[in-house]
Design a protein around this motif. Structure first.
Motif, PDB file in Angstrom:
ATOM      1  N   PHE A 339       0.818  -1.213   0.000  1.00  0.00           N
ATOM      2  CA  PHE A 339       0.000   0.000   0.000  1.00  0.00           C
ATOM      3  C   PHE A 339       0.855   1.268   0.000  1.00  0.00           C
ATOM      4  O   PHE A 339       0.415   2.316  -0.487  1.00  0.00           O
ATOM      5  N   ASN A 340       2.069   1.226   0.540  1.00  0.00           N
ATOM      6  CA  ASN A 340       2.962   2.385   0.466  1.00  0.00           C
ATOM      7  C   ASN A 340       3.327   2.679  -0.988  1.00  0.00           C
ATOM      8  O   ASN A 340       3.331   3.834  -1.427  1.00  0.00           O
ATOM      9  N   ASP A 341       3.635   1.621  -1.734  1.00  0.00           N
ATOM     10  CA  ASP A 341       3.948   1.788  -3.158  1.00  0.00           C
ATOM     11  C   ASP A 341       2.731   2.309  -3.920  1.00  0.00           C
ATOM     12  O   ASP A 341       2.849   3.142  -4.823  1.00  0.00           O
ATOM     13  N   PHE A 342       1.566   1.809  -3.531  1.00  0.00           N
ATOM     14  CA  PHE A 342       0.316   2.222  -4.173  1.00  0.00           C
ATOM     15  C   PHE A 342       0.087   3.719  -4.000  1.00  0.00           C
ATOM     16  O   PHE A 342      -0.296   4.427  -4.939  1.00  0.00           O
ATOM     17  N   LEU A 343       0.359   4.232  -2.792  1.00  0.00           N
ATOM     18  CA  LEU A 343       0.224   5.670  -2.528  1.00  0.00           C
ATOM     19  C   LEU A 343       1.170   6.476  -3.416  1.00  0.00           C
ATOM     20  O   LEU A 343       0.780   7.497  -3.997  1.00  0.00           O
ATOM     21  N   ASP A 344       2.418   6.019  -3.519  1.00  0.00           N
ATOM     22  CA  ASP A 344       3.397   6.727  -4.353  1.00  0.00           C
ATOM     23  C   ASP A 344       2.943   6.784  -5.804  1.00  0.00           C
ATOM     24  O   ASP A 344       3.039   7.818  -6.470  1.00  0.00           O
ATOM     25  N   ALA A 382      -8.961  10.717  -2.822  1.00  0.00           N
ATOM     26  CA  ALA A 382      -8.871  11.194  -1.435  1.00  0.00           C
ATOM     27  C   ALA A 382      -9.418  10.149  -0.477  1.00  0.00           C
ATOM     28  O   ALA A 382      -8.872   9.935   0.617  1.00  0.00           O
ATOM     29  N   HIS A 383     -10.506   9.474  -0.863  1.00  0.00           N
ATOM     30  CA  HIS A 383     -11.093   8.444  -0.003  1.00  0.00           C
ATOM     31  C   HIS A 383     -10.147   7.250   0.152  1.00  0.00           C
ATOM     32  O   HIS A 383      -9.982   6.704   1.247  1.00  0.00           O
ATOM     33  N   ILE A 384      -9.516   6.854  -0.965  1.00  0.00           N
ATOM     34  CA  ILE A 384      -8.561   5.735  -0.914  1.00  0.00           C
ATOM     35  C   ILE A 384      -7.387   6.083  -0.010  1.00  0.00           C
ATOM     36  O   ILE A 384      -6.947   5.276   0.817  1.00  0.00           O
ATOM     37  N   LYS A 385      -6.887   7.329  -0.152  1.00  0.00           N
ATOM     38  CA  LYS A 385      -5.774   7.753   0.697  1.00  0.00           C
ATOM     39  C   LYS A 385      -6.165   7.737   2.169  1.00  0.00           C
ATOM     40  O   LYS A 385      -5.377   7.324   3.042  1.00  0.00           O
ATOM     41  N   ALA A 386      -7.401   8.179   2.468  1.00  0.00           N
ATOM     42  CA  ALA A 386      -7.873   8.198   3.864  1.00  0.00           C
ATOM     43  C   ALA A 386      -7.875   6.785   4.449  1.00  0.00           C
ATOM     44  O   ALA A 386      -7.494   6.581   5.606  1.00  0.00           O
ATOM     45  N   ILE A 387      -8.296   5.816   3.635  1.00  0.00           N
ATOM     46  CA  ILE A 387      -8.323   4.427   4.100  1.00  0.00           C
ATOM     47  C   ILE A 387      -6.903   3.927   4.355  1.00  0.00           C
ATOM     48  O   ILE A 387      -6.620   3.307   5.392  1.00  0.00           O
ATOM     49  N   ILE A 388      -5.991   4.205   3.424  1.00  0.00           N
ATOM     50  CA  ILE A 388      -4.610   3.731   3.588  1.00  0.00           C
ATOM     51  C   ILE A 388      -3.918   4.427   4.753  1.00  0.00           C
ATOM     52  O   ILE A 388      -3.171   3.796   5.514  1.00  0.00           O
ATOM     53  N   GLU A 395       0.421  -2.990   8.430  1.00  0.00           N
ATOM     54  CA  GLU A 395      -0.656  -3.325   7.493  1.00  0.00           C
ATOM     55  C   GLU A 395      -0.355  -2.797   6.086  1.00  0.00           C
ATOM     56  O   GLU A 395      -0.663  -3.455   5.089  1.00  0.00           O
ATOM     57  N   ARG A 396       0.252  -1.619   6.006  1.00  0.00           N
ATOM     58  CA  ARG A 396       0.593  -1.070   4.692  1.00  0.00           C
ATOM     59  C   ARG A 396       1.616  -1.958   3.975  1.00  0.00           C
ATOM     60  O   ARG A 396       1.579  -2.085   2.759  1.00  0.00           O
ATOM     61  N   GLU A 397       2.531  -2.521   4.753  1.00  0.00           N
ATOM     62  CA  GLU A 397       3.590  -3.339   4.157  1.00  0.00           C
ATOM     63  C   GLU A 397       3.153  -4.771   3.887  1.00  0.00           C
ATOM     64  O   GLU A 397       3.822  -5.492   3.142  1.00  0.00           O
ATOM     65  N   ASN A 403      -7.707  -8.686   7.571  1.00  0.00           N
ATOM     66  CA  ASN A 403      -8.852  -9.534   7.938  1.00  0.00           C
ATOM     67  C   ASN A 403     -10.071  -8.670   8.246  1.00  0.00           C
ATOM     68  O   ASN A 403      -9.974  -7.430   8.300  1.00  0.00           O
ATOM     69  N   PRO A 404     -11.261  -9.282   8.456  1.00  0.00           N
ATOM     70  CA  PRO A 404     -12.503  -8.503   8.675  1.00  0.00           C
ATOM     71  C   PRO A 404     -12.424  -7.502   9.819  1.00  0.00           C
ATOM     72  O   PRO A 404     -12.933  -6.379   9.695  1.00  0.00           O
ATOM     73  N   SER A 405     -11.797  -7.869  10.946  1.00  0.00           N
ATOM     74  CA  SER A 405     -11.747  -6.935  12.083  1.00  0.00           C
ATOM     75  C   SER A 405     -10.884  -5.717  11.759  1.00  0.00           C
ATOM     76  O   SER A 405     -11.211  -4.587  12.152  1.00  0.00           O
ATOM     77  N   ARG A 406      -9.796  -5.941  11.065  1.00  0.00           N
ATOM     78  CA  ARG A 406      -8.938  -4.814  10.670  1.00  0.00           C
ATOM     79  C   ARG A 406      -9.671  -3.898   9.678  1.00  0.00           C
ATOM     80  O   ARG A 406      -9.528  -2.678   9.732  1.00  0.00           O
ATOM     81  N   ARG A 407     -10.436  -4.496   8.785  1.00  0.00           N
ATOM     82  CA  ARG A 407     -11.186  -3.700   7.814  1.00  0.00           C
ATOM     83  C   ARG A 407     -12.240  -2.830   8.500  1.00  0.00           C
ATOM     84  O   ARG A 407     -12.457  -1.685   8.108  1.00  0.00           O
ATOM     85  N   ARG A 408     -12.878  -3.388   9.514  1.00  0.00           N
ATOM     86  CA  ARG A 408     -13.875  -2.593  10.265  1.00  0.00           C
ATOM     87  C   ARG A 408     -13.196  -1.414  10.956  1.00  0.00           C
ATOM     88  O   ARG A 408     -13.744  -0.306  11.008  1.00  0.00           O
ATOM     89  N   ARG A 409     -11.996  -1.657  11.495  1.00  0.00           N
ATOM     90  CA  ARG A 409     -11.259  -0.567  12.142  1.00  0.00           C
ATOM     91  C   ARG A 409     -10.880   0.523  11.137  1.00  0.00           C
ATOM     92  O   ARG A 409     -10.952   1.714  11.423  1.00  0.00           O
ATOM     93  N   LEU A 410     -10.490   0.107   9.908  1.00  0.00           N
ATOM     94  CA  LEU A 410     -10.153   1.070   8.854  1.00  0.00           C
ATOM     95  C   LEU A 410     -11.357   1.927   8.476  1.00  0.00           C
ATOM     96  O   LEU A 410     -11.245   3.131   8.254  1.00  0.00           O
TER      97      LEU A 410
END
Length: 484
Positions: A339-344, A382-388, A395-397, A403-410
């Motif tokens: 996800f770090n590469d994705f942001l770049d 902007a929404h994608i960046k907010a999620i990342i 998690e970015r790496e 998993n589902p619990s991490r997604r709910r936290r995001l």
């Protein structure tokens, strides 16, 4: 996504109708005289609806028909492809064949006189041109504010100039514009400015007083370039304006503004054919970087829906960090793209311009149904960046640990619905898989993404060969700049 006005839709229709006419031919194993007549009829109607000059349309269709009607075309191999090539070649010739560079003086300064009607974007275009010259030639331009009639014209020029760090010579609104230009030219010589850009007054319509003033400025400044700025959205009126200014001032070139979105060449095709004067630049967007050299061959390809790979390549080379791109490709190949590469990559892509415009530069994508279904709202980035940004470094790496619990936290951390978080992660995984296939030489992933419209065969090879040649040229240019 931009809202398209009526004129935008007319130009979009030009590309769509021409593509359909060409596609009908491609599907036929044999092309008859009747097929050719029907295709020519479709082309004629498409051009007229796009507000192309009637005489230009008549001459164009006649030339294409004569070249395509030869027995060697209709009875030869792949007659449909040959006819498409004839149409493409004639469109290119109609618009000028090759890009036309700016005229330059043997001694500094080179003087560029900007003319046009009010509302065409003359002052903004002057700013874009100055930035282009600074970037491409490391130039030191000077603006001369010669519009003393339009309220706040000088202030607007000063604001534009300040944004790109270019000086402005002005004497207020109570001095004769000819005198302002005379003194401004003296300052440019004293300061050793290599370009002078004169921002002249416009009118709502061509009138005798305007032309007399411009003629006096021309006589005094002896400009190397008289660039007429015209609004591409005005269609046939743009051609009439160009002809009127050319008759009085003998313009040297045209700049088409508001050629962004889906405006595709109606005015461009007519202006060159009617006046014989080249289109030198096109403005696409409001930012100071949104000025491009006009390439007739690339515009012809866009009109026919064949894409504009050369401009896409140039934008990528200009905006992408080569080292970052190489690292990203290696990671995609190893399946370690995170996800770090994705942001770049997102940051670099957004620098290139609106995503929908970039996609339409790819062959076969101008009116591709797959493209119509993609939501290209800039807010999505902007929404994608907010999620990342809501992810932990771990998690970015490690994208596979979502998993589902991490997604709910995001979802809670970014303020986005859980369904949007799930969709973003799914799309990221699909993209990662597709890019791994592409970097390993398997194009099926890209073909699936584009609904089977990935250009292959002759067109694909042509695009790749052009890309290789262009990259070599750009590399040589960069090496020359470094030596200087």
């Amino acid at each position: 996504m931009k809202l398209l006005g009526e004129k935008h839709m007319a130009f979009e229709g030009l590309t769509e109708r021409l593509q359909k006419a060409m596609e009908k031919l491609r599907r036929k194993p044999k092309v008859t005289e009747a097929d050719l007549r029907e295709t020519m009829r479709e082309i004629r109607l498409a051009l007229l609806e796009a507000d192309v000059n009637f005489k230009v349309v008549k001459d164009f269709v006649k030339t294409v028909r004569e070249k395509a009607a030869g027995a060697e075309v209709l009875k030869g191999l792949n007659p449909a492809q040959q006819i498409v090539k004839i149409v493409n070649d004639e469109l290119t010739e109609m618009m000028g064949e090759t890009a036309t560079p700016l005229n330059k003086s043997a001694h500094i300064p080179t003087v560029i006189m900007m003319v046009g009607l009010q509302g065409a974007g003359k002052t903004t275009t002057a700013g874009k041109l100055a930035k282009h010259l600074k970037k491409e030639e490391n130039a030191r331009p000077l603006f001369i504010a010669a519009d003393v009639y339009r309220p706040a014209a000088i202030t607007q020029l000063q604001q534009v100039a300040a944004s790109i760090d270019v000086p402005v010579f002005e004497m207020g609104t109570d001095v004769d514009p000819v005198e302002i230009v005379r003194q401004g030219m003296e300052v440019a010589k004293e300061k050793h400015n290599d370009y002078v850009i004169i921002d002249t007054a416009g009118r709502l319509q061509i009138d005798e007083q305007l032309m007399e003033e411009l003629a006096k400025i021309k006589e005094l400044a002896k400009p190397d370039e008289i660039l007429l700025v015209v609004d591409a959205m005005t269609g046939q009126n743009a051609v009439n304006t160009a002809q009127g200014f050319d008759d009085q001032l003998d313009i040297t070139g045209v700049v088409l503004t508001k050629l962004d979105g889906d405006t595709r060449g109606g005015a461009a095709m007519s202006i060159r054919a009617v006046t014989g004067k080249p289109i030198k630049f096109v403005g696409e967007g409001e930012k100071m970087d949104n000025l491009d050299v006009f390439h007739p061959d690339r515009m012809a390809s866009r009109i026919l829906g064949m894409g504009d790979m050369m401009t896409l390549i140039e934008k990528a080379q200009e905006n992408f960090d080569q080292e970052q791109a190489t690292q990203a490709m290696a990671k995609m190949k190893e399946n370690s793209f995170d996800f770090n590469d994705f942001l770049d990559q997102m940051d670099q892509i957004t620098k290139m311009g609106p995503l929908e415009d970039l996609l339409k530069m790819m062959p076969g994508m101008a009116n591709n149904p797959a493209l119509q279904n993609i939501n290209l709202d800039p807010k999505q980035f902007a929404h994608i960046k907010a999620i990342i940004y809501s992810m932990t470094p771990e998690e970015r790496e490690n994208p596979d640990m979502m998993n589902p619990s991490r997604r709910r936290r995001l979802a809670a951390g970014s303020g986005r619905p859980i369904v949007e978080v799930n969709r973003m992660i799914k799309q990221f995984n699909q993209m990662r898989k597709m890019m791994r296939q592409v970097t390993n030489g398997n194009l099926s992933g890209m073909e699936n993404l584009m609904g089977g419209q990935m250009p292959g065969g002759r067109l694909g090879k042509l695009a790749m060969n052009r890309m290789a040649r262009q990259m070599k040229k750009n590399k040589k240019k960069r090496l020359k700049k470094k030596k200087r």
